[in-house]
Design a protein around this motif. Structure first.
Motif, mmCIF file in Angstrom:
data_model
loop_
_atom_site.group_PDB
_atom_site.id
_atom_site.type_symbol
_atom_site.label_atom_id
_atom_site.label_comp_id
_atom_site.label_asym_id
_atom_site.label_seq_id
_atom_site.Cartn_x
_atom_site.Cartn_y
_atom_site.Cartn_z
ATOM 1 N N LEU A 151 0.781 -1.170 0.105
ATOM 2 C CA LEU A 151 0.058 0.199 -0.123
ATOM 3 C C LEU A 151 1.011 1.323 0.026
ATOM 4 O O LEU A 151 0.423 2.660 -0.615
ATOM 5 N N GLY A 152 1.927 1.096 0.537
ATOM 6 C CA GLY A 152 2.697 2.456 0.655
ATOM 7 C C GLY A 152 3.370 2.813 -0.721
ATOM 8 O O GLY A 152 3.329 3.901 -1.147
ATOM 9 N N MET A 153 3.857 1.886 -1.495
ATOM 10 C CA MET A 153 4.452 2.054 -2.829
ATOM 11 C C MET A 153 2.946 2.637 -3.544
ATOM 12 O O MET A 153 3.045 3.283 -4.705
ATOM 13 N N GLY A 154 1.826 1.877 -3.344
ATOM 14 C CA GLY A 154 0.714 2.295 -4.108
ATOM 15 C C GLY A 154 0.228 3.823 -4.100
ATOM 16 O O GLY A 154 0.236 4.412 -4.973
ATOM 17 N N VAL A 155 0.371 4.057 -2.900
ATOM 18 C CA VAL A 155 0.309 5.532 -2.485
ATOM 19 C C VAL A 155 1.299 6.510 -3.412
ATOM 20 O O VAL A 155 0.894 7.391 -3.955
ATOM 21 N N ILE A 156 2.509 5.928 -3.235
ATOM 22 C CA ILE A 156 3.697 6.854 -3.862
ATOM 23 C C ILE A 156 3.271 6.824 -5.439
ATOM 24 O O ILE A 156 3.396 7.918 -5.924
ATOM 25 N N TYR A 157 2.891 5.791 -5.982
ATOM 26 C CA TYR A 157 2.972 5.886 -7.369
ATOM 27 C C TYR A 157 1.699 6.690 -7.909
ATOM 28 O O TYR A 157 1.770 7.306 -8.700
ATOM 29 N N PHE A 158 0.592 6.557 -6.857
ATOM 30 C CA PHE A 158 -0.340 7.401 -7.173
ATOM 31 C C PHE A 158 -0.251 8.956 -7.008
ATOM 32 O O PHE A 158 -0.685 9.787 -7.879
ATOM 33 N N SER A 159 0.780 9.155 -6.243
ATOM 34 C CA SER A 159 0.986 10.586 -5.868
ATOM 35 C C SER A 159 1.909 11.079 -7.282
ATOM 36 O O SER A 159 1.779 12.364 -7.495
ATOM 37 N N THR A 160 2.901 10.298 -7.553
ATOM 38 C CA THR A 160 3.520 10.653 -8.779
ATOM 39 C C THR A 160 2.683 10.750 -9.982
ATOM 40 O O THR A 160 2.861 11.790 -10.893
ATOM 41 N N ALA A 161 1.453 9.768 -10.173
ATOM 42 C CA ALA A 161 0.606 10.165 -11.341
ATOM 43 C C ALA A 161 -0.143 11.348 -11.040
ATOM 44 O O ALA A 161 -0.692 12.146 -11.676
ATOM 45 N N ILE A 162 -0.388 11.961 -9.757
ATOM 46 C CA ILE A 162 -1.147 13.096 -9.546
ATOM 47 C C ILE A 162 -0.344 14.260 -9.762
ATOM 48 O O ILE A 162 -0.863 15.314 -10.315
ATOM 49 N N ARG A 163 1.031 14.155 -9.800
ATOM 50 C CA ARG A 163 2.033 15.247 -10.185
ATOM 51 C C ARG A 163 1.825 15.399 -11.552
ATOM 52 O O ARG A 163 1.980 16.565 -12.223
ATOM 53 N N ILE A 164 1.808 14.372 -12.243
ATOM 54 C CA ILE A 164 1.492 14.522 -13.687
ATOM 55 C C ILE A 164 0.270 14.791 -14.325
ATOM 56 O O ILE A 164 0.126 15.910 -15.159
ATOM 57 N N LYS A 165 -0.707 14.488 -13.757
ATOM 58 C CA LYS A 165 -2.109 14.848 -14.235
ATOM 59 C C LYS A 165 -3.246 14.890 -12.831
ATOM 60 O O LYS A 165 -3.733 14.355 -12.722
ATOM 61 N N PRO A 166 -2.983 16.207 -12.443
ATOM 62 C CA PRO A 166 -3.624 16.403 -11.349
ATOM 63 C C PRO A 166 -5.045 16.629 -11.460
ATOM 64 O O PRO A 166 -5.984 16.584 -10.588
ATOM 65 N N GLN A 167 -5.668 16.868 -12.581
ATOM 66 C CA GLN A 167 -7.037 16.982 -13.185
ATOM 67 C C GLN A 167 -7.640 15.515 -13.217
ATOM 68 O O GLN A 167 -8.979 15.668 -13.338
ATOM 69 N N ASP A 168 -6.975 14.493 -13.076
ATOM 70 C CA ASP A 168 -7.761 13.388 -13.224
ATOM 71 C C ASP A 168 -8.276 12.757 -11.805
ATOM 72 O O ASP A 168 -7.538 12.425 -10.820
ATOM 73 N N PRO A 169 -9.629 12.707 -11.542
ATOM 74 C CA PRO A 169 -10.254 12.197 -10.326
ATOM 75 C C PRO A 169 -9.742 10.719 -9.892
ATOM 76 O O PRO A 169 -9.696 10.656 -8.581
ATOM 77 N N ASN A 170 -9.446 9.731 -10.799
ATOM 78 C CA ASN A 170 -9.314 8.347 -10.458
ATOM 79 C C ASN A 170 -8.179 8.427 -9.618
ATOM 80 O O ASN A 170 -8.156 7.369 -8.823
ATOM 81 N N SER A 171 -6.906 9.154 -9.822
ATOM 82 C CA SER A 171 -5.761 8.891 -8.783
ATOM 83 C C SER A 171 -6.124 9.329 -7.283
ATOM 84 O O SER A 171 -5.525 8.737 -6.416
ATOM 85 N N TRP A 172 -6.912 10.296 -7.457
ATOM 86 C CA TRP A 172 -7.163 10.959 -6.116
ATOM 87 C C TRP A 172 -8.106 10.131 -5.254
ATOM 88 O O TRP A 172 -7.774 9.708 -4.348
ATOM 89 N N TYR A 173 -8.840 9.418 -5.984
ATOM 90 C CA TYR A 173 -10.035 8.410 -5.474
ATOM 91 C C TYR A 173 -9.100 7.314 -4.935
ATOM 92 O O TYR A 173 -9.272 6.684 -3.863
ATOM 93 N N SER A 174 -8.360 6.829 -5.860
ATOM 94 C CA SER A 174 -7.584 5.377 -5.566
ATOM 95 C C SER A 174 -6.614 5.680 -4.504
ATOM 96 O O SER A 174 -6.619 4.736 -3.717
#
Length: 280
Positions: A151-174
């Motif tokens: 789960l820790g790396m999951g959070v980290i990878y989602f955070s990286t995705a959010i840095r790239i595309k903060p307007q996509d709600p899916n990464s925030w939700y996940s």
């Protein structure tokens, strides 16, 4: 398994302290000249009262997380396992969630995260590739990590995705789901809020935020979210079922029974049991 070395009361009591310790490590790195999101591979130490427990933990970390696992040694009072994690981009949140995941995984195997650290050179820092075309790559890595229990790396990878595309709600939700599972409901709530801000009709995010509120004792606010979800999707059995649970917790048994009845009509399988127990 009932923990005999790292008990549940100790796990709960020290959870907040573990977050504070991770923040201290981050501040020391920052004072040494390490920049946010520089890549680092942390060494770690687990202890337990049993070599077998550490062997099982080491096997899990090696198989699912691809961590390098060292030898298990016997100390004066317990056993000790050393290892090295795969590298990840370090900022305050990323380090905290990496630590919390290790803390939780250790407890699952009745082992205690005893120490961790990285010996990085501020003059030789490297950073992950954050390119617009890599959003799906990091999102997929996050989902893969989640599937393996990392789960820790999951959070980290989602955070990286959010840095790239903060307007996509899916990464925030996940990311919110993982933060909830790592026992940080307030941080999860903020991510649910952002996902819903970006996509006001995001049913799953609305229902999950409602559950988050209910678990925090905010039953009226939870009911409001469930009602909003039902206004968007009247045939959502889960929303009716969960709203019934929230209504019961605040003492509205009649309203709860009506919602469980509706959920049963919609085919939600657990509703009949709740009706039989509470609404005879």
């Amino acid at each position: 398994m009932i923990n005999t070395f790292f008990t549940l009361p100790e796990f709960n009591e020290n959870y907040s302290e573990e977050i504070a310790l991770a923040a201290d490590v981050y501040e020391r790195r920052k004072a040494d000249g390490m920049k946010d999101f520089s890549l680092s591979a942390f060494e770690f130490v687990f202890t337990s009262d049993s070599r077998t427990k550490l062997e099982k933990l080491g096997q899990f970390l090696s198989t699912n997380f691809n961590y390098e696992i060292g030898e298990i040694s016997e100390g004066d009072d317990d056993w000790e396992l050393n290892g090295v994690a795969t590298e990840f981009p370090v900022d305050l949140d990323n380090l905290v969630y990496w630590v919390l995941n290790m803390y939780c995984k250790g407890h699952k195997f009745d082992c205690k995260l005893e120490a961790y650290g990285a010996f990085d050179d501020p003059a030789e820092q490297t950073f992950p590739d954050i390119d617009a075309g890599l959003y799906s790559h990091y999102f997929d890595l996050a989902m893969e990590s989640y599937g393996k229990g990392n789960l820790g790396m999951g959070v980290i990878y989602f955070s990286t995705a959010i840095r790239i595309k903060p307007q996509d709600p899916n990464s925030w939700y996940s990311r919110a789901i993982l933060k909830d599972e790592l026992h940080t409901p307030k941080a999860a709530r903020l991510d649910y809020d952002k996902a819903i801000e970006l996509a006001p009709d995001f049913i799953d995010a609305i229902i999950n935020r409602a559950a988050n509120k209910d678990e925090s004792g905010e039953h009226d606010n939870a009911i409001a979210d469930y009602s909003y979800a039902i206004s968007l999707e009247p045939d959502n059995g889960l929303a009716h079922y969960n709203r019934a649970n929230s209504k019961l917790r605040k003492g509205d048994k009649v309203g709860a029974c009506l919602d469980w009845t509706k959920a049963k009509q919609l085919g939600y399988k657990y509703s009949e049991e709740r009706l039989n127990i509470n609404c005879a």
